[in-house]
Design a protein around this motif. Structure first.
Motif, short mmCIF file in Angstrom:
data_model
loop_
_atom_site.label_atom_id
_atom_site.label_comp_id
_atom_site.label_asym_id
_atom_site.label_seq_id
_atom_site.Cartn_x
_atom_site.Cartn_y
_atom_site.Cartn_z
N ASN A 193 -4.42 1.03 -2.22
CA ASN A 193 -3.75 -0.18 -2.94
C ASN A 193 -2.70 0.32 -3.82
O ASN A 193 -3.04 1.49 -4.41
N THR A 213 -3.14 1.33 5.42
CA THR A 213 -3.40 0.61 4.00
C THR A 213 -4.06 1.74 3.23
O THR A 213 -5.47 1.28 2.75
N ASN A 233 -1.53 -5.50 -4.53
CA ASN A 233 -0.62 -5.35 -3.52
C ASN A 233 0.73 -5.97 -3.39
O ASN A 233 0.89 -6.80 -2.36
N TYR A 291 0.95 -1.17 -0.01
CA TYR A 291 -0.09 0.01 -0.06
C TYR A 291 0.70 1.26 0.11
O TYR A 291 1.91 1.26 0.37
#
Length: 266
Positions: free
Chosen positions: A117, A114, A144, A104
């Motif tokens: 992405n 996070t 990811n 991330y």
């Protein structure tokens, strides 16, 4: 007899104003009382020297909030640094609550480990503020990825000349007359070589057919540069039209021979 003490400012907002009271204490009755003196508009009230994790909002020391930080005695608040996140509301250092999770990326002011992405065709190591494109010769089919190896190399027979590719077939098939091993970055990565041929999308070389020869390095069909010369024979992978002479005791019948025939008696 009564004695008057100093003014007290009581944090009691009344709409957009702050109440200011006088406190009076009577020594005879041993009683005190507050009396409203005046109201101060909130936009004219200021504070300074806020504690760590707080900033001067104009009327009071307020928590900096998620995605921000402020050091002790600094009345301003700042965005958490890129590559880091601030999920708490009273951070006091620019790294806030810690580094962004691998896979991330976190631009300045992020509130989650996070936050974003990485996205297909990219990878993100821990603690980055933006995604990095997968290198040429590789591809990224998931969102990811955490290393520059990404999902893997472009498939054999294909090449990847640009970054950020998302499928194993990458840019396109290898050019005829050339072959591409896995991870190739050019359509003409490897010339086939003499005695070989390579159709479009080849991952390796194949010998020119028996009876034929390949004197050039980029043949694309099994007959390569053509048939062997009369009086000579060519095994598979030959590089010359006169690769092997038949000899005095043998008879060559026709072209494209892969071996010689013995002359008949008489």
């Amino acid at each position: 007899r009564s004695y008057y003490y100093y003014d007290w400012i009581v944090n009691e907002p009344q709409g957009s104003q702050l109440s200011v009271y006088t406190y009076t204490y009577d020594l005879v009755s041993n009683q005190g009382a507050y009396d409203l003196e005046y109201l101060v508009p909130l936009d004219s009230w200021s504070v300074s020297g806020c504690p760590a994790g707080y900033y001067n909002s104009g009327t009071s020391c307020s928590v900096v909030g998620a995605g921000y930080y402020s050091a002790a005695s600094d009345d301003n608040r700042y965005l958490c640094a890129a590559g880091y996140y601030g999920s708490g509301t009273t951070n006091s250092v620019n790294t806030c609550n810690g580094a962004c999770t691998a896979g991330y990326y976190c631009p300045a002011g992020s509130v989650s480990a996070t936050q974003n992405n990485c996205g297909n065709g990219n990878y993100c190591v821990a603690g980055v503020g933006s995604a990095t494109a997968c290198p040429a010769g590789t591809y990224g089919s998931t969102a990811n990825l955490t290393t520059s190896a990404c999902t893997g190399q472009c498939s054999a027979g294909y090449y990847g000349s640009s970054t950020g590719l998302t499928a194993a077939t990458c840019t396109a098939q290898c050019t005829a007359g050339y072959y591409c091993t896995a991870g190739s970055t050019s359509a003409t990565q490897n010339a086939c070589g003499t005695g070989k041929y390579c159709p479009t999308g080849s991952s390796g070389t194949t010998n020119c057919a028996a009876g034929y020869y390949g004197s050039s390095t980029t043949n694309s069909v099994n007959t390569c540069n053509g048939g062997c010369s009369a009086g000579y024979y060519c095994i598979a992978g030959s590089t010359s039209a006169t690769q092997s002479a038949c000899g005095a005791d043998n008879l060559y019948r026709g072209s494209t021979a892969s071996s010689c025939s013995t002359c008949a008696s008489g």
